[in-house]
Design a protein around this motif. Structure first.
Motif, short mmCIF file in Angstrom:
data_model
loop_
_atom_site.label_atom_id
_atom_site.label_comp_id
_atom_site.label_asym_id
_atom_site.label_seq_id
_atom_site.Cartn_x
_atom_site.Cartn_y
_atom_site.Cartn_z
N SER A 1 0.45 -1.44 -0.01
CA SER A 1 0.08 0.01 -0.11
C SER A 1 0.76 0.55 -0.40
CB SER A 1 -1.15 -0.11 0.94
OG SER A 1 -1.26 -1.35 1.19
N GLU A 2 2.37 0.97 1.15
CA GLU A 2 2.76 2.14 0.49
C GLU A 2 3.51 3.03 -0.45
OE1 GLU A 2 6.55 3.87 3.04
OE2 GLU A 2 5.41 2.07 3.84
N LEU A 3 4.05 1.15 -0.77
CA LEU A 3 4.65 1.38 -2.27
C LEU A 3 3.66 1.70 -3.43
CD1 LEU A 3 7.00 0.72 -3.79
CD2 LEU A 3 5.78 -1.98 -4.49
N ILE A 4 2.39 2.16 -3.26
CA ILE A 4 2.03 2.33 -5.20
C ILE A 4 0.67 3.79 -4.13
CG2 ILE A 4 2.07 0.38 -5.53
CD1 ILE A 4 -1.73 -0.09 -4.92
N ALA A 5 1.11 3.82 -3.66
CA ALA A 5 0.72 5.82 -2.69
C ALA A 5 0.46 6.55 -3.70
CB ALA A 5 1.15 5.83 -0.95
N GLY A 6 -0.51 6.39 -4.05
CA GLY A 6 -0.35 8.19 -5.27
C GLY A 6 -0.48 7.89 -6.05
N ARG A 7 -0.30 6.14 -6.85
CA ARG A 7 0.51 5.87 -7.74
C ARG A 7 -0.54 5.44 -8.86
NH1 ARG A 7 5.61 6.42 -8.42
NH2 ARG A 7 7.00 5.37 -6.62
N GLU A 8 -1.63 5.52 -8.23
CA GLU A 8 -2.80 4.17 -8.95
C GLU A 8 -4.17 5.49 -9.80
OE1 GLU A 8 -6.26 1.03 -8.60
OE2 GLU A 8 -5.00 1.69 -6.63
N VAL A 9 -4.29 5.02 -10.82
CA VAL A 9 -4.61 5.98 -12.54
C VAL A 9 -6.16 4.89 -12.38
CG1 VAL A 9 -2.75 7.26 -12.84
CG2 VAL A 9 -2.83 5.63 -14.33
N ASP A 10 -6.88 6.06 -13.32
CA ASP A 10 -8.31 4.35 -13.58
C ASP A 10 -8.33 4.64 -14.82
OD1 ASP A 10 -9.37 6.90 -14.12
OD2 ASP A 10 -10.52 7.30 -12.66
N SER A 11 -7.51 4.83 -15.61
CA SER A 11 -7.87 4.91 -17.27
C SER A 11 -6.05 4.60 -17.64
CB SER A 11 -8.79 5.51 -17.81
OG SER A 11 -7.97 7.35 -18.15
N PRO A 12 -6.39 3.83 -19.02
CA PRO A 12 -5.01 3.99 -19.80
C PRO A 12 -4.75 5.36 -20.77
CG PRO A 12 -6.53 2.31 -21.05
CD PRO A 12 -7.22 3.35 -19.98
N GLU A 13 -6.17 5.88 -20.75
CA GLU A 13 -5.37 7.14 -21.69
C GLU A 13 -4.79 7.87 -20.28
OE1 GLU A 13 -8.63 5.84 -23.68
OE2 GLU A 13 -8.30 6.31 -21.19
N ALA A 14 -5.83 8.39 -18.63
CA ALA A 14 -4.60 8.89 -17.49
C ALA A 14 -2.70 8.04 -17.16
CB ALA A 14 -5.51 8.88 -16.27
N LEU A 15 -2.86 6.46 -17.40
CA LEU A 15 -1.35 6.28 -17.57
C LEU A 15 -0.53 6.84 -18.60
CD1 LEU A 15 -0.67 3.96 -15.66
CD2 LEU A 15 -0.39 2.44 -18.45
N MET A 16 -1.01 6.90 -19.62
CA MET A 16 -0.18 7.13 -20.50
C MET A 16 0.53 9.38 -21.00
SD MET A 16 0.88 4.63 -22.20
CE MET A 16 0.77 3.22 -23.21
N GLN A 17 -0.05 9.07 -19.81
CA GLN A 17 -0.15 10.64 -19.72
C GLN A 17 1.16 11.45 -19.49
OE1 GLN A 17 -2.12 12.86 -17.36
NE2 GLN A 17 -4.63 12.29 -18.86
N ARG A 18 2.84 10.34 -19.03
CA ARG A 18 3.24 10.69 -18.33
C ARG A 18 4.40 9.21 -19.02
NH1 ARG A 18 3.50 11.24 -11.89
NH2 ARG A 18 5.15 11.27 -12.57
N PRO A 19 6.02 9.36 -19.02
CA PRO A 19 6.50 7.89 -19.19
C PRO A 19 6.77 6.60 -18.62
CG PRO A 19 7.85 10.43 -19.72
CD PRO A 19 6.91 10.07 -18.99
N ALA A 20 6.09 7.31 -16.89
CA ALA A 20 7.09 6.36 -16.05
C ALA A 20 5.98 6.82 -14.71
CB ALA A 20 8.06 6.25 -15.47
#
Length: 209
Positions: free
Chosen positions: A140-159
């Motif tokens: 939970s700590e590792l992924i905190a603040g990283r989760e998005v809800d769509s491929p479009e949101a994912l691809m807004q940044r390189p990583a």
């Protein structure tokens, strides 16, 4: 990148790779067999043979690449090192994605340098409808603040982001079950590509001799 032991590759692996490419709009999917997986038992078949089976399974499927780079390194197959190599090849602004299954995701905090994974790529978790385990505090700590809800949101940044993704086709196949069928002399027809089955049978792989 879609890694794994591929021991052996089956239609579930290959269909997931095809659908990941389609759903995320990826140029290609590198399917990377692990030589020595750090958190799993040693595969039954040698790394080069598993790569050969993967190449046969992919055949001429557009956008899928059998990538043997982890077989060229000594020691355990650390995913961060593989992603670093892909990042160097594709450049700092390329959108890199590492896909993993839900079981592997639940152990992510135990991986080698898990924070480094997010500095190199996005993570996409292939959800399973029958698998709803609570996350550990470390995960939970590792992924905190990283989760998005769509491929479009994912691809807004390189990583750096995480997407949980339910693929259209969910084939309930397992390499363990295929190995068990082979060891018992039972049919594996329609569980993996015909070319893979032919080589397994011709070389008596996974079978009791």
């Amino acid at each position: 990148m879609l890694g794994g032991t591929f021991d052996p590759v089956h239609l579930g692996h290959l269909r997931s790779a095809v659908e990941l490419r389609e759903v995320l709009g990826l140029d290609r999917v590198h399917m990377v067999p692990a030589s020595i997986p750090p958190l799993r038992d040693a595969p039954q078949v040698a790394p080069q043979e598993r790569l050969t089976l993967l190449e046969l399974g992919i055949g001429d499927t557009p956008g899928l690449v059998a990538d043997g780079r982890e077989l060229e390194r000594d020691g355990p197959s650390f995913t961060a090192d593989t992603l670093a190599g892909l990042r160097e090849e594709y450049g700092s602004q390329a959108r890199l994605v590492m896909a993993l299954g839900h079981d592997a995701f639940l152990r992510l905090a135990d991986w080698h340098t898990p924070q480094r994974l997010f500095s190199l790529a996005h993570l996409v978790v292939i959800d399973r409808p029958d698998h709803d385990c609570p996350l550990s505090p470390a995960l939970s700590e590792l992924i905190a603040g990283r989760e998005v809800d769509s491929p479009e949101a994912l691809m807004q940044r390189p990583a750096g982001r995480l997407l949980r993704l339910a693929l259209p086709t969910r084939l309930a196949l397992s390499a363990t079950a295929i190995r068990e069928r082979l060891a018992a002399g039972r049919s594996i027809r329609y569980l993996l590509p015909e070319a893979v089955e032919r080589r397994i049978m011709a070389k008596s792989l996974y079978q009791q001799i």
